[in-house]
Design an enzyme around this catalytic site. Structure first.
Site, PDB file in Angstrom:
ATOM      1  N   HIS A 183       0.855  -1.188   0.000  1.00 18.83           N
ATOM      2  CA  HIS A 183       0.000   0.000   0.000  1.00 18.83           C
ATOM      3  C   HIS A 183       0.889   1.236   0.000  1.00 18.83           C
ATOM      4  CE1 HIS A 183      -3.622  -2.275   0.604  1.00 18.83           C
ATOM      5  NE2 HIS A 183      -3.223  -2.766   1.767  1.00 18.83           N
ATOM      6  N   GLY A 226     -25.814   5.662 -44.346  1.00 21.84           N
ATOM      7  CA  GLY A 226     -24.581   5.299 -43.650  1.00 21.84           C
ATOM      8  C   GLY A 226     -23.504   6.367 -43.659  1.00 21.84           C
ATOM      9  N   ASN A 240      -2.094  -3.381   9.832  1.00 19.77           N
ATOM     10  CA  ASN A 240      -1.379  -4.618  10.175  1.00 19.77           C
ATOM     11  C   ASN A 240      -0.119  -4.735   9.318  1.00 19.77           C
ATOM     12  OD1 ASN A 240      -0.865  -7.071  11.431  1.00 19.77           O
ATOM     13  ND2 ASN A 240      -2.079  -8.238   9.948  1.00 19.77           N
ATOM     14  N   TYR A 290      -5.734   2.805   7.386  1.00 18.78           N
ATOM     15  CA  TYR A 290      -6.008   1.529   6.723  1.00 18.78           C
ATOM     16  C   TYR A 290      -4.708   0.838   6.318  1.00 18.78           C
ATOM     17  CZ  TYR A 290      -7.433  -1.724   3.063  1.00 18.78           C
ATOM     18  OH  TYR A 290      -7.610  -2.844   2.292  1.00 18.78           O
ATOM     19  N   PRO A 309     -29.309  11.347 -49.178  1.00 14.57           N
ATOM     20  CA  PRO A 309     -30.461  11.037 -48.324  1.00 14.57           C
ATOM     21  C   PRO A 309     -30.044  10.494 -46.966  1.00 14.57           C
ATOM     22  CG  PRO A 309     -30.639  10.005 -50.509  1.00 14.57           C
ATOM     23  CD  PRO A 309     -29.242  10.492 -50.371  1.00 14.57           C
ATOM     24  N   THR A 310     -30.987  10.486 -46.060  1.00 10.07           N
ATOM     25  CA  THR A 310     -30.764   9.868 -44.760  1.00 10.07           C
ATOM     26  C   THR A 310     -30.726   8.354 -44.903  1.00 10.07           C
ATOM     27  OG1 THR A 310     -31.572   9.783 -42.473  1.00 10.07           O
ATOM     28  CG2 THR A 310     -33.229   9.743 -44.217  1.00 10.07           C
ATOM     29  N   SER A 315     -22.966   9.016 -41.657  1.00  8.90           N
ATOM     30  CA  SER A 315     -22.409   9.342 -40.337  1.00  8.90           C
ATOM     31  C   SER A 315     -21.528   8.216 -39.804  1.00  8.90           C
ATOM     32  CB  SER A 315     -23.537   9.648 -39.346  1.00  8.90           C
ATOM     33  OG  SER A 315     -24.303  10.754 -39.771  1.00  8.90           O
TER      34      SER A 315
END
Length: 364
Positions: A68, A239, A110, A106, A235-236, A241
Site C-alpha cells: 500500500h 450510412g 497490520n 487503513y 439522403p438519410t 455518419s
C-alpha cells in the site's frame, strides 16, 4: 527501477485520468521492498513536489504480500496514463484519497514492514474554515477556491464544493464555474465504435472517396499542401455518419458546434446535419486553417486547431449548403472542398448477401 507504460498512447488508456494531491496505490501480490517502491514513487511525482510518501507491506490471506502506498504532494498529481504508476510489471489499483487520515490508518492496520519519507499532512477538518472558533481567521474567496481546486477529484465534486462554500457566487456565476470545471476536468474523448459490421461502401465512384482519404486523411505527416475538406450530400439512412465516424479520431458536431470540447489530437472534424447558416467559423473549418479564435458558449474566447485538419460535412438534400451560399461563398467552398453527391441507390455500406436457399416472402 524501471517504469512500465509511462507514455500516453492511443489505446483505451486515454480514458483514464487521475488528479489529486493525495494518491492511494495498492500493488497486489507484489514482492518488492516497501523502501524501493516508496523511493520510486517519490521520484516519480517529483514534478508535483512530494511532501510525504508511505509504503507499507501487508500480508494477504494467501500468504503473499501487498504493498500500500499513500503519496501526498504540494500540487495535484495529474496523469492520463493508466500505467504511470506501474513498477517492474506490477500495476496498482489507483485511487484518489479523499481522506488521507483514513487511508493512512487503513494502510498501517497490520504492517509487516513499512517505509516513509516527509511529513504526513492530515486531512483538514474543513478546508473552508471553522467559523465556530472565535479566533479563527476567515478565509478569502481566493483561498477557498484554491483549496477546492486542490481537493476536488472530478467535475461534479468541484461544482458541489463551490455550491457549498460560495452559494451566492454559484447561483449568479454558474456558467463561469462550469467553464472552469471543464478546463480542470476535461472530458476524455471516447473512441467511436460503429454499431454496424464493417462493410465496403456501395458507391458508383469509390475512387473519388478513396483518393480524398489517401491525400487528406491518411497522409498525416504531409505538410507540403493544405488539405481539402469533403462535402457529402445525400439522403438519410445511407450510412454517411457511421462511415465518417469510423475513419479515426475526430471532433463530432451534430445540431450545433460546441467549441468547449475541441480535441486538439483529432485527425479530422465532422459536421453532421448542421445548416450552413448555423455553422460558425465555416471558412476556417472548410479551409483546414490553423490557430483561429473561437467563442465557446458561456466560455472565454480561445485559440483552437494547432494543426491543419480536414472537415467532413454531411448534409441531406433539404439542407444543401451550396444552395444557401452566395456566389463568393461557393467559390471559396469549391476551392477548399471536394464534393460527393450520392446518386439513388448509393450508400456507405453493403447490403448483406441474400442466400440462394432463402424462401420468398409470402406477404403481398
Amino acid at each position: 527501477m524501471s517504469t512500465v507504460g509511462s507514455t500516453v498512447s492511443s489505446t483505451p488508456s486515454r480514458r483514464f485520468k487521475h488528479r489529486n494531491v493525495n494518491t492511494f496505490l495498492t500493488y497486489s501480490r507484489c514482492p518488492l521492498e516497501p523502501e524501493a517502491v516508496g523511493l520510486h514513487i517519490w521520484s516519480l511525482i517529483a514534478h508535483w513536489t512530494p511532501v510525504y510518501v508511505l509504503s507499507v507491506r501487508e500480508t494477504h490471506e494467501d500468504g503473499g504480500y501487498h504493498i500500500h502506498v499513500l503519496a501526498q504532494s504540494a500540487k495535484p498529481v495529474y496523469t492520463t496514463d493508466s500505467g504511470f504508476f506501474d513498477i517492474d510489471g506490477f500495476h496498482p489499483n489507483i485511487q484518489s484519497a479523499k481522506s488521507a487520515n483514513k487511508v493512512r490508518a487503513y494502510a498501517m492496520k497490520n504492517p509487516v514492514t513499512y517505509w516513509e519519507r516527509g511529513t504526513f499532512i492530515p486531512r483538514k477538518t474543513s478546508f473552508l474554515g471553522d467559523s465556530t472558533e472565535p479566533n479563527s481567521k476567515k478565509q478569502s474567496k481566493d483561498d477557498i477556491v484554491r483549496d477546492i481546486i486542490e481537493h476536488s477529484t472530478n467535475k461534479q465534486e468541484y461544482l458541489s464544493m463551490i455550491q457549498k462554500a460560495l452559494p451566492y457566487e454559484w447561483a449568479t456565476k454558474l456558467q463561469y464555474f462550469e467553464y472552469s470545471a471543464n478546463k480542470l476536468f476535461p472530458d476524455i474523448q471516447e473512441i467511436y465504435t460503429s454499431p454496424f459490421p464493417q462493410s465496403t461502401p456501395a458507391l458508383l465512384d469509390p475512387t473519388a472517396i478513396n483518393t480524398w482519404l489517401e491525400n487528406n486523411l491518411y497522409q498525416q505527416n504531409s505538410n507540403s499542401n493544405r488539405k481539402l475538406s469533403l462535402y457529402i450530400l445525400g439522403p438519410t439512412r445511407t450510412g454517411k455518419s457511421s462511415w465518417a465516424r469510423s475513419l479515426g479520431r475526430h471532433n463530432y458536431w451534430q445540431n450545433n458546434v460546441d467549441w468547449s470540447s475541441y480535441d486538439e489530437d483529432a485527425e479530422y472534424n465532422i459536421i453532421d446535419d448542421i445548416p450552413f447558416k448555423y455553422c460558425p467559423c465555416w471558412k476556417q473549418l472548410i479551409g483546414c486553417q490553423k490557430d483561429y479564435i473561437v467563442n465557446p458558449k458561456y466560455g472565454k474566447r480561445k485559440k483552437v486547431a494547432s494543426k491543419s485538419i480536414p472537415t467532413i460535412v454531411l448534409a441531406n438534400e433539404d439542407e444543401d449548403w451550396l444552395r444557401d451560399m452566395t456566389p463568393a461563398q461557393q467559390d471559396y467552398f469549391n476551392a477548399n472542398c471536394e464534393t460527393y453527391m450520392l446518386e439513388p441507390g448509393e450508400r456507405f455500406f453493403s447490403l448483406p448477401a441474400v442466400s440462394a436457399t432463402a424462401h420468398p416472402s409470402s406477404e403481398v
